[in-house]
Design a protein around this motif. Structure first.
Motif, short mmCIF file in Angstrom:
data_model
loop_
_atom_site.label_atom_id
_atom_site.label_comp_id
_atom_site.label_asym_id
_atom_site.label_seq_id
_atom_site.Cartn_x
_atom_site.Cartn_y
_atom_site.Cartn_z
N GLU A 252 0.84 -1.19 0.00
CA GLU A 252 0.00 0.00 0.00
C GLU A 252 0.89 1.25 0.00
N PRO A 253 0.35 2.39 -0.43
CA PRO A 253 1.16 3.62 -0.41
C PRO A 253 1.49 4.10 1.01
N PHE A 254 0.57 3.91 1.95
CA PHE A 254 0.78 4.40 3.31
C PHE A 254 2.04 3.79 3.92
N HIS A 255 2.80 4.61 4.62
CA HIS A 255 3.95 4.10 5.36
C HIS A 255 4.32 5.09 6.46
N VAL A 256 4.82 4.57 7.56
CA VAL A 256 5.40 5.41 8.61
C VAL A 256 6.46 4.60 9.33
N TRP A 257 7.58 5.26 9.62
CA TRP A 257 8.70 4.65 10.35
C TRP A 257 9.07 5.60 11.47
N VAL A 258 8.78 5.20 12.70
CA VAL A 258 9.09 6.01 13.87
C VAL A 258 10.34 5.44 14.53
N ILE A 259 11.36 6.28 14.67
CA ILE A 259 12.65 5.85 15.22
C ILE A 259 12.96 6.70 16.45
N GLN A 260 13.13 6.05 17.58
CA GLN A 260 13.47 6.76 18.81
C GLN A 260 14.99 6.78 18.94
N GLY A 261 15.56 7.97 18.78
CA GLY A 261 17.01 8.06 18.84
C GLY A 261 17.49 9.47 18.63
N PRO A 262 18.79 9.70 18.80
CA PRO A 262 19.36 11.04 18.65
C PRO A 262 19.14 11.60 17.25
N LYS A 263 18.81 12.86 17.19
CA LYS A 263 18.53 13.51 15.91
C LYS A 263 19.75 13.48 14.99
N GLU A 264 20.96 13.46 15.58
CA GLU A 264 22.15 13.47 14.74
C GLU A 264 22.27 12.17 13.92
N LEU A 265 21.70 11.08 14.43
CA LEU A 265 21.70 9.85 13.65
C LEU A 265 20.77 9.98 12.45
N GLY A 266 19.73 10.78 12.62
CA GLY A 266 18.85 11.06 11.49
C GLY A 266 19.57 11.80 10.37
N GLU A 267 20.57 12.58 10.74
CA GLU A 267 21.36 13.27 9.71
C GLU A 267 22.24 12.28 8.95
N GLU A 268 22.66 11.21 9.63
CA GLU A 268 23.43 10.16 8.95
C GLU A 268 22.54 9.27 8.09
N ASP A 282 11.94 11.41 20.58
CA ASP A 282 12.46 11.00 21.88
C ASP A 282 11.56 9.95 22.53
N ASP A 283 10.33 9.77 22.00
CA ASP A 283 9.38 8.83 22.60
C ASP A 283 8.45 8.28 21.52
N GLN A 284 8.68 7.04 21.11
CA GLN A 284 7.84 6.44 20.08
C GLN A 284 6.66 5.65 20.63
N GLN A 285 6.53 5.61 21.97
CA GLN A 285 5.51 4.77 22.58
C GLN A 285 4.08 5.10 22.14
N PRO A 286 3.67 6.37 22.09
CA PRO A 286 2.29 6.64 21.65
C PRO A 286 2.02 6.14 20.24
N TYR A 287 2.99 6.30 19.34
CA TYR A 287 2.82 5.80 17.96
C TYR A 287 2.71 4.28 17.97
N ARG A 288 3.54 3.63 18.78
CA ARG A 288 3.56 2.18 18.82
C ARG A 288 2.25 1.62 19.35
N THR A 289 1.78 2.17 20.46
CA THR A 289 0.55 1.66 21.07
C THR A 289 -0.61 1.75 20.09
N ARG A 290 -0.72 2.88 19.42
CA ARG A 290 -1.80 3.08 18.46
C ARG A 290 -1.75 2.05 17.34
N LYS A 291 -0.57 1.86 16.77
CA LYS A 291 -0.45 0.98 15.61
C LYS A 291 -0.56 -0.50 15.99
#
Length: 501
Positions: A252-268, A282-291
């Motif tokens: 499906e087209p829908f996608h989401v990837w939630v990553i809990q970690g330092p923002k500088e790793l997102g730059e890498e 900093d907190d992926q728990q609300p996204y996780r519980t919902r999904k």
């Protein structure tokens, strides 16, 4: 018809989105898992970022089991087509992209030396995995230098130790682990088990200190429905595209990837800059519980009953009046009210899930959802059952029925090394952890007709399956055993009618 190859893709003769030139990148990502999900979710995103010049991600795939897809992936030089189809905002969407970021695939059980060489390369930075919910589990496995371990965290521990021995334990040699398994705190648990292996294997304390301090194990959440290879359409699709692809992945087209970690790793790992729905937080728990509770929980709660009733796909489940009524009951009456989010948000998300389930372009096989259902039910459904019981005084009827349907699905017989179930439409494979199969197959083999209720109570009390005694959850054993007896007596469709009534 021409085969899908890098030189053909690079020539521009194929009218399909792809990274210009289909370049060969040095490998900086090791991926455990060659299944449909990772290829249509992670690798598709990496390839999009590569195509926009934001990243240069070269992926080496390691199949996690002795039997896998390394050989067919290598036969197509790592190339395959991701076909996205669905409804977004009421509009039909169809997109196609040939992914070229995968450089090679390995079978660690036959190519362990190649794995050790790869992981000892200073250019390697990221490790991504999806070994199912059962993959990140502790197993007391001995360390044998030169031999591939069976357990996934043990593989990680052995490979990290090889890297430590070759390159030394410094911040620069540390790796970033981004697991995609749908368990809570997936990165945290992977790290914990890796360190347990290091302790059991009596590896030097400096190695454990390096793992702890200089390697990142990130907790994540992933979301995309990926039914996989469109077998019924593949020949026609290849003909219309003008090239042969034996590894098509539909999603499906829908996608989401939630990553809990330092923002500088997102730059890498800058996938979010490529217009992709990647969230660093900093907190992926609300996204996780919902999904996990709403999407995955509804899938797991309904798919086994639907399959045993004779249905084959999520779409056919939605179209069936009885099963769809059951799905709506468990979703909107039993799951959604106990998701700890604002009412409007959880209702809106649940409604969007029903739209995604109804996607006419997705043939999501129920039998594929059934893989490792015991661990899935424990992770995806049991927390809701407990919250409901705490609030209402007893377990919910629909989700209790889903547990009975799970036990009925696992009613089968061993044929050689395979565990096979039977429904009206024929036989089907039952795939789960070997220990789980042994417990359930033995229980069903010993049970006599008319003993379904007692069997359910016995299995719910088996802590080896659930990690706890489920008969202690108020009302769960009573309702599940009654439901299993009803299924045995009059069939799953008639029993479902009783639940929705």
């Amino acid at each position: 018809m021409q085969n899908l190859r890098r030189d053909v893709l690079a020539s521009g003769k194929l009218n399909v989105a792809h990274t210009p030139g289909a370049p060969v990148y040095p490998i900086n990502i090791l991926q455990f898992g060659e299944g449909n999900f990772l290829r249509a979710f992670v690798d598709w995103q990496i390839d999009n970022a590569n195509g926009q010049g934001l990243f240069k991600g070269g992926v080496a795939i390691a199949q996690p089991l002795p039997k896998g897809m390394a050989e067919p992936i290598n036969a197509q030089e790592g190339l395959y087509t991701v076909l996205l189809r669905g409804i977004e905002g009421g509009q039909e969407v169809e997109q196609r992209r040939v992914v070229s970021c995968v450089q090679k695939a390995l079978n660690p059980y036959e190519q362990w030396d190649a794995m050790l060489s790869l992981v000892s390369d200073p250019g390697l930075r990221f490790v991504i995995s999806n070994t199912t919910e059962a993959g990140i589990a502790d197993a007391d496995e001995a360390y044998t230098p030169g031999k591939c371990p069976d357990n996934f965290p043990a593989k990680v521990a052995a490979l990290l130790y090889a890297r430590y021995q070759k390159l030394g334990g410094t911040k620069a040699t540390g790796l970033v682990f981004i697991p995609c398994e749908l368990i809570e705190a997936n990165g945290t648990n992977l790290k914990r088990i890796v360190l347990l292996h290091a302790k059991r294997w009596k590896l030097e304390p400096a190695f454990s200190a390096w793992v702890e301090k200089d390697n990142y194990f990130l907790d994540t959440l992933v979301d995309r429905i990926v039914p996989g290879y469109p077998a019924n359409e593949a020949a026609a699709l290849c003909k219309s595209w003008g090239y042969q692809d034996n590894l098509i992945v539909a999603a499906e087209p829908f996608h989401v990837w939630v990553i809990q970690g330092p923002k500088e790793l997102g730059e890498e790992f800058p996938l979010h800059k490529a217009g992709l729905n990647v969230i660093w937080t900093d907190d992926q728990q609300p996204y996780r519980t919902r999904k996990v509770r709403i999407l995955n929980g509804a899938h797991t709660a309904s798919s086994l009953a639907a399959y045993r009733s004779g249905l084959d796909t999520v779409k056919s489940m939605i179209d069936d009046p009885i099963v769809s009524a059951f799905l709506k009951k468990v979703m909107f009456e039993e799951i959604v009210p106990f998701v700890p989010l604002p009412e409007a948000e959880r209702q809106s998300y649940a409604a969007s899930i029903m739209e995604r389930f109804s996607n006419p372009y997705i043939r999501h096989e129920l039998i594929s959802i059934a893989l490792n259902s015991v661990s899935k039910w424990k992770v995806r459904v049991l927390p809701t059952v407990k919250d409901y019981a705490a609030g209402k005084g007893k377990a919910p009827a629909g989700l209790s029925f889903s547990l009975a349907a799970l036990l009925w699905f696992y009613k089968g017989e061993m044929k050689g090394s395979d565990y096979i179930g039977t429904r009206n439409a024929g036989t089907y494979p039952i795939k789960d952890d070997a220990a789980v199969i042994k417990i359930l197959s033995t229980a069903w083999n010993e049970a006599k007709p008319g003993q379904a209720a007692a069997l359910a109570t016995k299995l719910l009390a088996d802590t080896r399956l659930w990690g706890e005694d489920l008969t202690k959850v108020p009302g769960l054993a009573e309702q599940a055993s009654k439901a299993l007896a009803a299924i045995e007596a009059k069939g799953i469709t008639a029993a479902l009618k009783d639940v929705i009534a």
